[in-house]
Design a protein around this motif. Structure first.
Motif, PDB file in Angstrom:
ATOM      1  N   GLY A  62       0.847  -1.189   0.000  1.00  0.00           N
ATOM      2  CA  GLY A  62       0.000   0.000   0.000  1.00  0.00           C
ATOM      3  C   GLY A  62       0.878   1.233   0.000  1.00  0.00           C
ATOM      4  N   MET A  63       0.626   2.131  -0.929  1.00  0.00           N
ATOM      5  CA  MET A  63       1.357   3.410  -0.963  1.00  0.00           C
ATOM      6  C   MET A  63       0.485   4.444  -0.262  1.00  0.00           C
ATOM      7  SD  MET A  63       2.760   3.236  -4.919  1.00  0.00           S
ATOM      8  CE  MET A  63       1.118   3.278  -5.629  1.00  0.00           C
ATOM      9  N   ALA A  64       1.100   5.284   0.560  1.00  0.00           N
ATOM     10  CA  ALA A  64       0.373   6.321   1.310  1.00  0.00           C
ATOM     11  C   ALA A  64      -0.725   5.697   2.158  1.00  0.00           C
ATOM     12  CB  ALA A  64      -0.175   7.387   0.369  1.00  0.00           C
ATOM     13  N   THR A  65      -0.360   4.666   2.935  1.00  0.00           N
ATOM     14  CA  THR A  65      -1.340   3.977   3.773  1.00  0.00           C
ATOM     15  C   THR A  65      -1.715   4.774   5.012  1.00  0.00           C
ATOM     16  OG1 THR A  65       0.405   2.774   4.908  1.00  0.00           O
ATOM     17  CG2 THR A  65      -0.641   1.673   3.040  1.00  0.00           C
ATOM     18  N   ASN A  66      -0.880   5.736   5.370  1.00  0.00           N
ATOM     19  CA  ASN A  66      -1.155   6.579   6.538  1.00  0.00           C
ATOM     20  C   ASN A  66      -0.351   7.873   6.396  1.00  0.00           C
ATOM     21  OD1 ASN A  66       1.550   5.949   7.295  1.00  0.00           O
ATOM     22  ND2 ASN A  66       0.864   4.211   8.524  1.00  0.00           N
ATOM     23  N   GLY A  67      -0.311   8.676   7.425  1.00  0.00           N
ATOM     24  CA  GLY A  67       0.384   9.956   7.371  1.00  0.00           C
ATOM     25  C   GLY A  67       1.868   9.891   7.676  1.00  0.00           C
ATOM     26  N   ASN A  68       2.406   8.689   7.911  1.00  0.00           N
ATOM     27  CA  ASN A  68       3.836   8.570   8.200  1.00  0.00           C
ATOM     28  C   ASN A  68       4.669   9.151   7.062  1.00  0.00           C
ATOM     29  OD1 ASN A  68       3.063   7.230  10.484  1.00  0.00           O
ATOM     30  ND2 ASN A  68       3.802   5.229   9.851  1.00  0.00           N
ATOM     31  N   ASN A  69       5.714   9.884   7.420  1.00  0.00           N
ATOM     32  CA  ASN A  69       6.622  10.506   6.458  1.00  0.00           C
ATOM     33  C   ASN A  69       5.853  11.393   5.466  1.00  0.00           C
ATOM     34  OD1 ASN A  69       9.301  10.937   5.450  1.00  0.00           O
ATOM     35  ND2 ASN A  69       8.856   9.567   3.755  1.00  0.00           N
ATOM     36  N   GLY A  70       4.856  12.091   5.974  1.00  0.00           N
ATOM     37  CA  GLY A  70       4.081  12.992   5.125  1.00  0.00           C
ATOM     38  C   GLY A  70       3.330  12.266   4.027  1.00  0.00           C
ATOM     39  N   THR A  71       2.924  11.034   4.251  1.00  0.00           N
ATOM     40  CA  THR A  71       2.229  10.114   3.337  1.00  0.00           C
ATOM     41  C   THR A  71       3.159   9.499   2.292  1.00  0.00           C
ATOM     42  OG1 THR A  71       1.419  11.648   1.610  1.00  0.00           O
ATOM     43  CG2 THR A  71       0.069  11.414   3.606  1.00  0.00           C
ATOM     44  N   PHE A  72       4.435   9.828   2.294  1.00  0.00           N
ATOM     45  CA  PHE A  72       5.393   9.229   1.362  1.00  0.00           C
ATOM     46  C   PHE A  72       5.878   7.911   1.969  1.00  0.00           C
ATOM     47  CE2 PHE A  72       7.026  13.318  -0.942  1.00  0.00           C
ATOM     48  CZ  PHE A  72       5.755  13.536  -1.438  1.00  0.00           C
ATOM     49  N   ASN A  73       5.054   6.839   1.837  1.00  0.00           N
ATOM     50  CA  ASN A  73       5.419   5.575   2.465  1.00  0.00           C
ATOM     51  C   ASN A  73       4.865   4.376   1.708  1.00  0.00           C
ATOM     52  OD1 ASN A  73       2.731   4.664   3.716  1.00  0.00           O
ATOM     53  ND2 ASN A  73       2.918   6.722   4.571  1.00  0.00           N
ATOM     54  N   PHE A  74       5.490   3.235   1.966  1.00  0.00           N
ATOM     55  CA  PHE A  74       5.040   1.932   1.489  1.00  0.00           C
ATOM     56  C   PHE A  74       4.659   1.124   2.726  1.00  0.00           C
ATOM     57  CE2 PHE A  74       8.233   3.279  -1.704  1.00  0.00           C
ATOM     58  CZ  PHE A  74       7.416   3.308  -2.826  1.00  0.00           C
ATOM     59  N   ASN A  75       3.401   0.755   2.827  1.00  0.00           N
ATOM     60  CA  ASN A  75       2.874   0.054   4.011  1.00  0.00           C
ATOM     61  C   ASN A  75       3.232   0.785   5.303  1.00  0.00           C
ATOM     62  OD1 ASN A  75       1.732  -1.800   2.337  1.00  0.00           O
ATOM     63  ND2 ASN A  75       3.143  -3.446   2.779  1.00  0.00           N
ATOM     64  N   GLY A  76       3.274   2.099   5.229  1.00  0.00           N
ATOM     65  CA  GLY A  76       3.533   2.915   6.412  1.00  0.00           C
ATOM     66  C   GLY A  76       4.998   3.215   6.678  1.00  0.00           C
ATOM     67  N   TYR A  77       5.914   2.735   5.830  1.00  0.00           N
ATOM     68  CA  TYR A  77       7.351   2.905   6.068  1.00  0.00           C
ATOM     69  C   TYR A  77       8.022   3.656   4.928  1.00  0.00           C
ATOM     70  CZ  TYR A  77       6.540  -0.450   9.732  1.00  0.00           C
ATOM     71  OH  TYR A  77       6.050  -1.067  10.852  1.00  0.00           O
ATOM     72  N   GLY A  78       8.980   4.486   5.263  1.00  0.00           N
ATOM     73  CA  GLY A  78       9.763   5.237   4.293  1.00  0.00           C
ATOM     74  C   GLY A  78      11.143   5.494   4.842  1.00  0.00           C
ATOM     75  N   ARG A  79      11.957   6.169   4.054  1.00  0.00           N
ATOM     76  CA  ARG A  79      13.332   6.526   4.448  1.00  0.00           C
ATOM     77  C   ARG A  79      14.175   5.317   4.854  1.00  0.00           C
ATOM     78  NH1 ARG A  79      13.790  11.870   4.224  1.00  0.00           N
ATOM     79  NH2 ARG A  79      11.931  13.125   4.540  1.00  0.00           N
TER      80      ARG A  79
END
Length: 190
Positions: A62-79
């Motif tokens: 899921g891309m942009a599954t929540n607000g983590n990392n300003g919505t720039f995430n995959f399944n809630g994870y980024g960076r």
């Protein structure tokens, strides 16, 4: 004893409502039904499935599954906070959906890392290791299937190809390992 159980239930409920529930206490949501897995339930997140006999690893991303990392995430994870590892030579299937938290387009591709994160989508590390609409991105609610063979050992990035999204942190790790026997997913700090 009963009071301790009630306190635990209250804490888990509060954490779940805040989106901070540990995965051992609250199961990860599964965006869509996945193929039957020969993996034990405790061997990874609910969105990962594999068949060791067929050497196939499946992931619901899921891309942009929540607000983590300003919505720039995959399944809630980024960076780089999430690492997906698959054995060398396995078939990889990713069902990718723009969940739309933040209401902007996103895409996914697996690329060879460089000194800096690319500004936008580049050639994938494996043939077909990218979603449709790589640079303009997929609209909210849109899905695509990414299927490829992990035929080169190494450490790669999973990144969004929409301009400036990967630079903004919408990237994680994808490792193809000669020594891995089955796929796995790990998270930084866990």
């Amino acid at each position: 004893m009963k009071e301790t159980a009630i306190k635990t239930l209250i804490i888990v409920t509060v954490l779940a409502l805040a989106g901070l529930c540990p995965t051992s206490a609250c199961p990860s949501p599964s965006p869509s039904p996945a193929p039957t897995s020969t993996a034990a339930a405790s061997s990874g997140p609910a969105w990962m499935h594999f068949d060791a006999t067929k050497k196939t690893a499946s992931f619901d991303i899921g891309m942009a599954t929540n607000g983590n990392n300003g919505t720039f995430n995959f399944n809630g994870y980024g960076r780089g906070d999430m690492t997906i590892t698959v054995p060398l030579g396995w078939n990889v299937h990713m069902h990718v959906t723009n969940k739309g938290y933040g209401a902007i387009p996103h895409s996914l591709e697996v690329v060879t890392p460089s000194e800096t994160v690319p500004q936008q989508g580049i050639d994938p590390a494996f043939p077909q290791a990218e979603t449709i609409n790589l640079i303009p991105g997929m609209s909210v609610g849109q899905s695509d299937n990414v299927d490829f063979v992990a035929h080169k050992e190494g450490k790669y990035w999973i990144m969004c190809g929409v301009p400036n999204h990967a630079i903004g942190g919408m990237w994680d790790w994808f490792i193809v390992s000669k020594s891995a026997q089955v796929p796995s997913v790990t998270f930084k700090g866990s």
